[in-house]
Design an enzyme around this catalytic site. Structure first.
Site, PDB file in Angstrom:
ATOM      1  N   ASP A  86      -3.825  97.263  89.649  1.00  0.00           N
ATOM      2  CA  ASP A  86      -4.924  96.638  90.076  1.00  0.00           C
ATOM      3  C   ASP A  86      -5.906  97.576  90.530  1.00  0.00           C
ATOM      4  OD1 ASP A  86      -7.050  95.280  91.323  1.00  0.00           O
ATOM      5  OD2 ASP A  86      -5.718  93.546  92.062  1.00  0.00           O
TER       6      ASP A  86
ATOM      7  N   GLN B 103      -3.335  93.916  84.653  1.00  0.00           N
ATOM      8  CA  GLN B 103      -3.844  93.511  86.110  1.00  0.00           C
ATOM      9  C   GLN B 103      -2.790  93.108  87.174  1.00  0.00           C
ATOM     10  OE1 GLN B 103      -7.130  90.778  85.903  1.00  0.00           O
ATOM     11  NE2 GLN B 103      -7.470  90.947  88.215  1.00  0.00           N
TER      12      GLN B 103
ATOM     13  N   LYS C 288     -23.397  96.290  84.207  1.00  0.00           N
ATOM     14  CA  LYS C 288     -23.125  96.941  82.839  1.00  0.00           C
ATOM     15  C   LYS C 288     -24.203  97.976  82.821  1.00  0.00           C
ATOM     16  CE  LYS C 288     -19.805  94.868  80.990  1.00  0.00           C
ATOM     17  NZ  LYS C 288     -18.451  95.320  80.974  1.00  0.00           N
TER      18      LYS C 288
ATOM     19  N   ILE D  70     -17.900  88.022  71.994  1.00  0.00           N
ATOM     20  CA  ILE D  70     -16.539  87.783  71.252  1.00  0.00           C
ATOM     21  C   ILE D  70     -15.819  86.536  72.229  1.00  0.00           C
ATOM     22  CG2 ILE D  70     -14.434  88.834  70.771  1.00  0.00           C
ATOM     23  CD1 ILE D  70     -16.015  91.401  70.113  1.00  0.00           C
TER      24      ILE D  70
ATOM     25  N   ALA E  56     -12.370  86.641  79.324  1.00  0.00           N
ATOM     26  CA  ALA E  56     -13.675  87.192  80.215  1.00  0.00           C
ATOM     27  C   ALA E  56     -14.820  86.482  80.053  1.00  0.00           C
ATOM     28  CB  ALA E  56     -13.822  88.581  80.292  1.00  0.00           C
TER      29      ALA E  56
ATOM     30  N   GLY F  47      -6.998  97.027  80.314  1.00  0.00           N
ATOM     31  CA  GLY F  47      -7.782  95.716  80.188  1.00  0.00           C
ATOM     32  C   GLY F  47      -7.103  94.707  78.960  1.00  0.00           C
TER      33      GLY F  47
ATOM     34  N   ILE G  56     -11.915  96.804  81.159  1.00  0.00           N
ATOM     35  CA  ILE G  56     -11.901  95.721  82.327  1.00  0.00           C
ATOM     36  C   ILE G  56     -13.384  95.565  82.809  1.00  0.00           C
ATOM     37  CG2 ILE G  56      -9.720  96.488  82.548  1.00  0.00           C
ATOM     38  CD1 ILE G  56     -10.288  98.016  85.053  1.00  0.00           C
TER      39      ILE G  56
ATOM     40  N   TYR H 220     -25.749  85.727  82.657  1.00  0.00           N
ATOM     41  CA  TYR H 220     -24.924  87.131  82.657  1.00  0.00           C
ATOM     42  C   TYR H 220     -25.148  87.617  84.114  1.00  0.00           C
ATOM     43  CZ  TYR H 220     -22.239  90.906  80.566  1.00  0.00           C
ATOM     44  OH  TYR H 220     -21.199  91.689  80.529  1.00  0.00           O
TER      45      TYR H 220
HETATM   46  N1  NAD Z   1     -15.988  89.138  75.052  1.00  0.00           N
HETATM   47  C1  NAD Z   1     -17.102  89.755  74.898  1.00  0.00           C
HETATM   48  O1  NAD Z   1     -18.091  88.919  74.491  1.00  0.00           O
HETATM   49  C2  NAD Z   1     -17.803  91.064  75.297  1.00  0.00           C
HETATM   50  C3  NAD Z   1     -18.830  91.513  74.965  1.00  0.00           C
HETATM   51  C4  NAD Z   1     -19.302  92.640  75.354  1.00  0.00           C
HETATM   52  C5  NAD Z   1     -18.559  93.339  76.301  1.00  0.00           C
HETATM   53  N2  NAD Z   1     -17.585  92.827  76.833  1.00  0.00           N
HETATM   54  C6  NAD Z   1     -16.685  93.662  77.745  1.00  0.00           C
HETATM   55  O2  NAD Z   1     -15.359  94.043  77.388  1.00  0.00           O
HETATM   56  C7  NAD Z   1     -14.469  94.298  78.333  1.00  0.00           C
HETATM   57  C8  NAD Z   1     -12.978  93.443  78.008  1.00  0.00           C
HETATM   58  O3  NAD Z   1     -13.299  92.303  78.067  1.00  0.00           O
HETATM   59  P1  NAD Z   1     -12.707  90.944  77.050  1.00  0.00           P
HETATM   60  O4  NAD Z   1     -13.799  90.318  76.546  1.00  0.00           O
HETATM   61  O5  NAD Z   1     -11.685  91.748  76.153  1.00  0.00           O
HETATM   62  O6  NAD Z   1     -11.853  89.833  78.011  1.00  0.00           O
HETATM   63  P2  NAD Z   1     -10.472  90.034  78.746  1.00  0.00           P
HETATM   64  O7  NAD Z   1     -10.524  89.027  79.616  1.00  0.00           O
HETATM   65  O8  NAD Z   1      -9.420  90.121  77.636  1.00  0.00           O
HETATM   66  O9  NAD Z   1     -10.499  91.400  79.392  1.00  0.00           O
HETATM   67  C9  NAD Z   1     -10.883  91.611  80.736  1.00  0.00           C
HETATM   68  C10 NAD Z   1      -9.836  92.622  81.375  1.00  0.00           C
HETATM   69  O10 NAD Z   1     -10.247  92.971  82.486  1.00  0.00           O
HETATM   70  C11 NAD Z   1      -9.061  93.022  83.486  1.00  0.00           C
HETATM   71  N3  NAD Z   1      -9.449  93.080  85.096  1.00  0.00           N
HETATM   72  C12 NAD Z   1     -10.074  92.184  85.749  1.00  0.00           C
HETATM   73  N4  NAD Z   1     -10.172  92.644  87.054  1.00  0.00           N
HETATM   74  C13 NAD Z   1      -9.392  93.795  87.276  1.00  0.00           C
HETATM   75  C14 NAD Z   1      -8.862  94.520  88.240  1.00  0.00           C
HETATM   76  N5  NAD Z   1      -8.999  94.071  89.502  1.00  0.00           N
HETATM   77  N6  NAD Z   1      -7.798  95.490  87.960  1.00  0.00           N
HETATM   78  C15 NAD Z   1      -7.488  95.728  86.688  1.00  0.00           C
HETATM   79  N7  NAD Z   1      -7.681  94.955  85.472  1.00  0.00           N
HETATM   80  C16 NAD Z   1      -8.649  93.957  85.844  1.00  0.00           C
HETATM   81  C17 NAD Z   1      -8.386  91.752  83.139  1.00  0.00           C
HETATM   82  O11 NAD Z   1      -7.021  91.619  83.612  1.00  0.00           O
HETATM   83  C18 NAD Z   1      -8.473  91.521  81.645  1.00  0.00           C
HETATM   84  O12 NAD Z   1      -7.562  92.399  80.992  1.00  0.00           O
HETATM   85  C19 NAD Z   1     -15.238  93.741  79.500  1.00  0.00           C
HETATM   86  O13 NAD Z   1     -15.803  95.057  80.007  1.00  0.00           O
HETATM   87  C20 NAD Z   1     -15.990  93.190  79.120  1.00  0.00           C
HETATM   88  O14 NAD Z   1     -17.537  93.133  79.957  1.00  0.00           O
HETATM   89  C21 NAD Z   1     -16.866  91.612  76.384  1.00  0.00           C
END
Ligand code: NAD
Length: 276
Positions: free
Chosen positions: A65, A41, A166, A195, A199, A14, A94, A159
């Site tokens: 992927d 990815q 989730k 954060i 995404a 991720g 991810i 959301y």
């Molecule tokens: N940013 C926030 O506010 C927040 C809050 C709570 C939870 N999250 C969760 O944290 C996790 C990481 O998200 P982030 O905020 O760091 O964003 P990010 O965009 O940096 O990470 C999301 C990742 O998912 C990967 N991904 C999506 N589809 C894919 C696929 N088909 N195959 C492989 N990888 C795939 C993307 O390449 C990316 O690396 C997610 O589960 C997100 O829901 C984020």
């Protein structure tokens, strides 16, 4: 450098860029002596992530992927070889699946494609990875974490289908923890507050959500990725050896608020960088 994770081998899924939650967790784990393997990815992501992986001396990084079963099997086989059949932890960070416009507007309008893809990418992917790595994790007091969000339990505007995904992920974490406990594999979730990441930028009105959270969370601020990384380190290390199937909030306390009638703080605190 400390040595909480010395001798431990882990897989991180991720990282998309330097803002990714997974990258902050990875840096923390590397600082604590862990040996890390990464999957990312697609090729497009490569130009952002390869320099990061190299900067901490990782020798395993492959495109995977999660929607492509053949690709996943092949990469996990390579990982098995690379780590000689031994794996101590997995970071699943991810999420994806909603179609254009589905993270704004109404949940009821979610398409079949958006719903099923969200479940496959954001929920079932954890099963997929654990099925492929279970034999490597078995008998090693291993630990697995996945990222959830508060929208799983309460309605968060825009959301939508990700909240439903989730909720399924959190339930999935409990079932996987029950299935794998006797093999010495723990599975937990983290639920970070808002954060600013790639995404997150896909969620309609995210800036307002970010601002709102910082005003109503008990700590009157948002969390930093470093704080999420610290909690991840705890859950992945032996310090949390008695904890499995749990969801740990790292959200400046936001999740405990019901109705907050206090006047909004005018001077919202900025996140503090705390390094341990
Ligand atoms: N940013 C926030 O506010 C927040 C809050 C709570 C939870 N999250 C969760 O944290 C996790 C990481 O998200 P982030 O905020 O760091 O964003 P990010 O965009 O940096 O990470 C999301 C990742 O998912 C990967 N991904 C999506 N589809 C894919 C696929 N088909 N195959 C492989 N990888 C795939 C993307 O390449 C990316 O690396 C997610 O589960 C997100 O829901 C984020």
């Amino acid at each position: 450098m400390n040595e909480l994770m010395k001798g431990k081998k882990g897989l991180v899924l991720g990282v998309a860029n330097e803002n990714s939650i997974a990258w902050h967790i990875a840096k923390k784990l590397a600082d604590e002596g862990a040996e890390l393997a990464f999957t990312y990815q697609n090729e497009k992501t490569g130009k952002y992530v390869l320099p990061l992986f190299e900067s901490i001396g990782s020798r395993f990084y492959e495109i995977m992927d999660i929607t492509d079963p053949e690709n996943t099997k092949m990469v996990m086989k390579k990982l098995d070889k690379h780590f000689k059949g031994e794996l101590d932890f997995v970071v699943h960070s991810i999420a994806g699946g909603p179609q254009r416009g589905e993270l704004s507007g109404k949940y009821i309008d979610t398409s079949r494609e958006g719903f099923t893809q969200s479940m496959i990418i954001s929920v079932y992917s954890l099963n997929v990875v654990l099925k492929e790595t279970r034999h490597m994790l078995r008998g090693r007091n291993a630990s697995v974490i996945a990222m959830s969000y508060y929208g799983s339990e309460k309605v968060v505007t825009n959301y939508n289908v990700m909240g439903v995904a989730k909720a399924a992920l959190e339930s999935s974490i409990r079932y996987l923890a029950a299935d794998l406990g006797e093999e010495g594999i723990r599975v937990n979730g983290l639920s970070p507050g808002t954060i600013k990441t790639r995404a997150a930028s896909g969620i309609g009105g995210f800036d307002e959500l970010y601002d709102y959270t910082s005003k109503h969370a008990p700590l009157k601020r948002n969390v930093t990725t470093d704080e999420v990384a610290n909690a991840s380190l705890f859950l992945l290390s032996d310090l949390s050896s008695g904890i499995t199937g749990d969801i740990v909030y790292v959200d400046a306390g936001y999740n405990l608020m019901g109705i907050d009638l206090h006047k909004e703080a005018e001077d919202v605190r900025t996140p503090v960088e705390i390094s341990i």
